[in-house]
Design an enzyme around this catalytic site. Structure first.
Site, PDB file in Angstrom:
ATOM      1  N   PRO A 263       0.826  -1.205   0.000  1.00  0.00           N
ATOM      2  CG  PRO A 263      -0.858  -1.583   1.579  1.00  0.00           C
ATOM      3  CD  PRO A 263       0.460  -2.134   1.080  1.00  0.00           C
ATOM      4  CG  ASN A 264       3.193   4.645   1.494  1.00  0.00           C
ATOM      5  OD1 ASN A 264       4.380   4.823   1.221  1.00  0.00           O
ATOM      6  ND2 ASN A 264       2.317   5.615   1.575  1.00  0.00           N
TER       7      ASN A 264
ATOM      8  CG  HIS B  40      -2.818  11.383  -1.084  1.00  0.00           C
ATOM      9  ND1 HIS B  40      -3.315  10.902   0.100  1.00  0.00           N
ATOM     10  CD2 HIS B  40      -1.773  10.572  -1.412  1.00  0.00           C
ATOM     11  CE1 HIS B  40      -2.610   9.831   0.479  1.00  0.00           C
ATOM     12  NE2 HIS B  40      -1.672   9.615  -0.417  1.00  0.00           N
TER      13      HIS B  40
ATOM     14  CE  LYS C  34      -4.572   8.155  -3.135  1.00  0.00           C
ATOM     15  NZ  LYS C  34      -4.019   7.065  -3.972  1.00  0.00           N
TER      16      LYS C  34
HETATM   17  N1  LIG Z   1       2.366   2.064  -3.018  1.00  0.00           N
HETATM   18  C1  LIG Z   1       2.916   3.274  -3.075  1.00  0.00           C
HETATM   19  O1  LIG Z   1       3.855   3.605  -2.339  1.00  0.00           O
HETATM   20  C2  LIG Z   1       2.382   4.258  -4.084  1.00  0.00           C
HETATM   21  C3  LIG Z   1       2.964   5.517  -4.226  1.00  0.00           C
HETATM   22  C4  LIG Z   1       2.458   6.376  -5.183  1.00  0.00           C
HETATM   23  C5  LIG Z   1       1.366   5.979  -5.959  1.00  0.00           C
HETATM   24  N2  LIG Z   1       0.814   4.762  -5.752  1.00  0.00           N
HETATM   25  C6  LIG Z   1      -0.304   4.262  -6.557  1.00  0.00           C
HETATM   26  O2  LIG Z   1       0.185   3.949  -7.857  1.00  0.00           O
HETATM   27  C7  LIG Z   1      -0.847   4.136  -8.812  1.00  0.00           C
HETATM   28  C8  LIG Z   1      -0.331   5.110  -9.874  1.00  0.00           C
HETATM   29  O3  LIG Z   1      -0.197   6.405  -9.308  1.00  0.00           O
HETATM   30  P1  LIG Z   1       0.295   7.647 -10.162  1.00  0.00           P
HETATM   31  O4  LIG Z   1       0.161   8.841  -9.286  1.00  0.00           O
HETATM   32  O5  LIG Z   1       1.606   7.370 -10.796  1.00  0.00           O
HETATM   33  O6  LIG Z   1      -0.841   7.692 -11.306  1.00  0.00           O
HETATM   34  P2  LIG Z   1      -0.683   8.198 -12.798  1.00  0.00           P
HETATM   35  O7  LIG Z   1      -2.069   8.376 -13.305  1.00  0.00           O
HETATM   36  O8  LIG Z   1       0.270   9.337 -12.851  1.00  0.00           O
HETATM   37  O9  LIG Z   1       0.021   6.949 -13.544  1.00  0.00           O
HETATM   38  C9  LIG Z   1      -0.615   5.780 -13.922  1.00  0.00           C
HETATM   39  C10 LIG Z   1      -0.068   5.419 -15.294  1.00  0.00           C
HETATM   40  O10 LIG Z   1      -0.477   4.112 -15.643  1.00  0.00           O
HETATM   41  C11 LIG Z   1      -0.822   4.118 -17.014  1.00  0.00           C
HETATM   42  N3  LIG Z   1      -1.651   2.953 -17.303  1.00  0.00           N
HETATM   43  C12 LIG Z   1      -2.977   2.786 -17.107  1.00  0.00           C
HETATM   44  N4  LIG Z   1      -3.348   1.551 -17.484  1.00  0.00           N
HETATM   45  C13 LIG Z   1      -2.232   0.934 -17.922  1.00  0.00           C
HETATM   46  C14 LIG Z   1      -1.969  -0.354 -18.435  1.00  0.00           C
HETATM   47  N5  LIG Z   1      -2.961  -1.252 -18.603  1.00  0.00           N
HETATM   48  N6  LIG Z   1      -0.704  -0.677 -18.780  1.00  0.00           N
HETATM   49  C15 LIG Z   1       0.303   0.211 -18.622  1.00  0.00           C
HETATM   50  N7  LIG Z   1       0.120   1.476 -18.154  1.00  0.00           N
HETATM   51  C16 LIG Z   1      -1.145   1.815 -17.807  1.00  0.00           C
HETATM   52  C17 LIG Z   1      -1.506   5.458 -17.229  1.00  0.00           C
HETATM   53  O11 LIG Z   1      -1.561   5.822 -18.596  1.00  0.00           O
HETATM   54  C18 LIG Z   1      -0.582   6.377 -16.409  1.00  0.00           C
HETATM   55  O12 LIG Z   1       0.515   6.831 -17.177  1.00  0.00           O
HETATM   56  C19 LIG Z   1      -2.058   4.640  -8.030  1.00  0.00           C
HETATM   57  O13 LIG Z   1      -2.902   3.564  -7.701  1.00  0.00           O
HETATM   58  C20 LIG Z   1      -1.437   5.227  -6.781  1.00  0.00           C
HETATM   59  O14 LIG Z   1      -2.314   5.264  -5.692  1.00  0.00           O
HETATM   60  C21 LIG Z   1       1.292   3.891  -4.839  1.00  0.00           C
HETATM   61  O1  LIG Z   2      -0.051   9.450  -4.957  1.00  0.00           O
HETATM   62  C1  LIG Z   2      -0.735   8.440  -4.731  1.00  0.00           C
HETATM   63  O2  LIG Z   2      -1.726   8.122  -5.412  1.00  0.00           O
HETATM   64  C2  LIG Z   2      -0.356   7.561  -3.609  1.00  0.00           C
HETATM   65  N1  LIG Z   2      -1.006   6.428  -3.459  1.00  0.00           N
HETATM   66  C3  LIG Z   2      -0.786   5.465  -2.437  1.00  0.00           C
HETATM   67  C4  LIG Z   2      -2.010   5.322  -1.559  1.00  0.00           C
HETATM   68  O3  LIG Z   2      -3.146   5.449  -2.061  1.00  0.00           O
HETATM   69  O4  LIG Z   2      -1.866   5.084  -0.364  1.00  0.00           O
HETATM   70  C5  LIG Z   2       0.474   5.713  -1.640  1.00  0.00           C
HETATM   71  C6  LIG Z   2       0.750   7.158  -1.415  1.00  0.00           C
HETATM   72  C7  LIG Z   2       0.760   7.941  -2.724  1.00  0.00           C
END
Ligand SMILES: NC(=O)c1ccc[n+]([C@@H]2O[C@H](COP(=O)([O-])OP(=O)(O)OC[C@H]3O[C@@H](n4cnc5c(N)ncnc54)[C@H](O)[C@@H]3O)[C@@H](O)[C@H]2O)c1
Ligand SMILES: O=C(O)C1=N[C@H](C(=O)O)CCC1
Length: 250
Positions: A106-107, A135, A139
Site C-alpha cells: 500500500p505504501n 494527497h 489522485k
Molecule cells: N504504493 C505506493 O507507495 C504508491 C505511491 C504512489 C502511488 N501509488 C499508486 O500507484 C498508482 C499510480 O499512481 P500515479 O500517481 O503514478 O498515477 P498516474 O495516473 O500518474 O500513472 C498511472 C499510469 O499508468 C498508465 N496505465 C494505465 N493503465 C495501464 C496499463 N494497462 N498498462 C500500462 N500502463 C497503464 C496510465 O496511462 C498512467 O501513465 C495509483 O494507484 C497510486 O495510488 C502507490
Molecule cells: O499518490 C498516490 O496516489 C499515492 N497512493 C498510495 C495510496 O493510495 O496510499 C500511496 C501514497 C501515494
C-alpha cells in the site's frame, strides 16, 4: 552476478516514471521494458522480464497481474484499489503458479510503513482514533490505499485488545462529515494542490492526544521500497501484503 531483468508498467505515470529512473540506476537491475497504456503485455515475455513493477490504475492492475502470474513473472505492486475479492482472485491465480511471488505494498516509503506500525501499537491505549490522509488533487481514489490499510490494522489491534467502540455522540451529520468508515475507524481524505502524500493518525484519551504524522514530499521516497521489493519478491513465492514483511522491524 547476473542482473535482475525488471519491467515497469505505468512507466509514464507520476510514480512509474520515477521507478523507471530508479531501476535504471540500480546496479543489480536491468530495465528491460517500460510500458504505458495501450502497450502490448507480450513485450514482457519477449524481453525476458523476471520482475514487473506494477504502477498503473485500479482498473488495469488485475488484468496486468493475471498476465504476469500466468507467465511466471514476479510482481511488485504499488497500485491501489485492493479488496478482499481482488486478493482472493489473485491468490487463485497464484495457486496455479506456485513459484511466482507478488508483493502488494500500500505504501513503499519507510515512514509510511512505520506510521502504520506505530498506529497499530498505539491503537489499544486510546479511546478515540481517526485517520486523515492528504494527497495531491490528481489522485483517483479515496481514501488512499495507505489510509485504508492503516485503519484496518488499527481496527484489528483494537478488536484483539477488546477495546470498546469509540465515543461519538453525533446524531445528525451532513453526509461525509464524519469521513468514511473503514472497519469502524473514521478516515478523512483531503485533496489539495501542493501536496503529494501525507497521513495523520490522531489518537485521543483522557486529557491527552497523540498524533503520528508522515509526509512523502517527493516520489523518490517510494524508490528504496520498490527496489527492496524487487530484490526480495523473487524468493518469496505467493502473495506478500505490505512492505513490512520484507523489513526487519522487530
Ligand atoms: N504504493 C505506493 O507507495 C504508491 C505511491 C504512489 C502511488 N501509488 C499508486 O500507484 C498508482 C499510480 O499512481 P500515479 O500517481 O503514478 O498515477 P498516474 O495516473 O500518474 O500513472 C498511472 C499510469 O499508468 C498508465 N496505465 C494505465 N493503465 C495501464 C496499463 N494497462 N498498462 C500500462 N500502463 C497503464 C496510465 O496511462 C498512467 O501513465 C495509483 O494507484 C497510486 O495510488 C502507490
Ligand atoms: O499518490 C498516490 O496516489 C499515492 N497512493 C498510495 C495510496 O493510495 O496510499 C500511496 C501514497 C501515494
Amino acid at each position: 552476478m547476473s542482473k535482475l531483468r525488471v519491467a515497469v508498467l505505468g512507466a509514464k505515470g507520476r510514480i512509474g516514471s520515477e521507478a523507471v529512473r530508479a531501476v535504471e540506476a540500480a546496479e543489480d537491475m536491468e530495465l528491460v521494458a517500460a510500458l504505458g497504456r495501450g502497450d502490448k503485455l507480450e513485450t514482457l515475455v519477449d524481453s525476458g522480464t523476471e520482475v514487473v513493477v506494477e504502477l498503473t490504475t485500479p482498473a488495469s492492475v488485475m488484468g496486468n497481474l493475471d498476465f504476469c502470474v500466468r507467465h511466471g513473472m514476479h510482481a511488485v505492486v504499488g497500485t491501489t484499489g485492493w479488496t478482499d475479492e481482488r486478493l482472493a482472485q489473485l491468490n487463485t491465480s497464484l495457486a496455479a503458479s506456485p513459484e511466482t511471488g507478488v508483493l502488494i505494498a500500500p505504501n513503499f516509503s519507510i515512514g509510511a510503513v512505520l506510521t502504520m506500525k506505530f498506529a497499530q501499537q498505539a491503537a489499544r491505549y486510546y479511546e478515540s482514533v481517526e485517520v486523515v490522509e492528504l494527497h495531491h488533487p490528481n489522485k483517483a481514489d479515496a481514501p488512499s490505499g495507505t489510509a485504508t490499510r492503516t485503519a484496518q490494522l488499527i481496527a484489528a489491534a483494537r478488536a484483539e485488545a477488546g477495546c470498546a467502540p469509540q465515543p461519538d455522540a453525533t446524531v445528525t451529520a451532513l453526509e461525509g462529515a464524519r469521513g468514511a468508515d473503514v472497519d469502524g475507524i473514521p478516515v478523512h481524505a483531503i485533496r489539495l494542490r501542493g501536496l503529494l502524500a501525507h497521513q495523520e493518525v490522531l489518537l485521543g484519551g483522557e486529557g491527552e492526544t497523540l498524533t503520528i504524522r508522515h509526509d512523502s514530499l517527493h516520489h523518490s521516497s517510494f524508490m528504496p521500497g520498490i527496489l527492496l521489493g524487487v530484490r526480495r519478491v523473487v524468493s518469496a513465492p505467493g502473495l506478500t501484503f505490505g512492505l513490512e514483511n520484507f523489513l526487519d522491524l522487530g
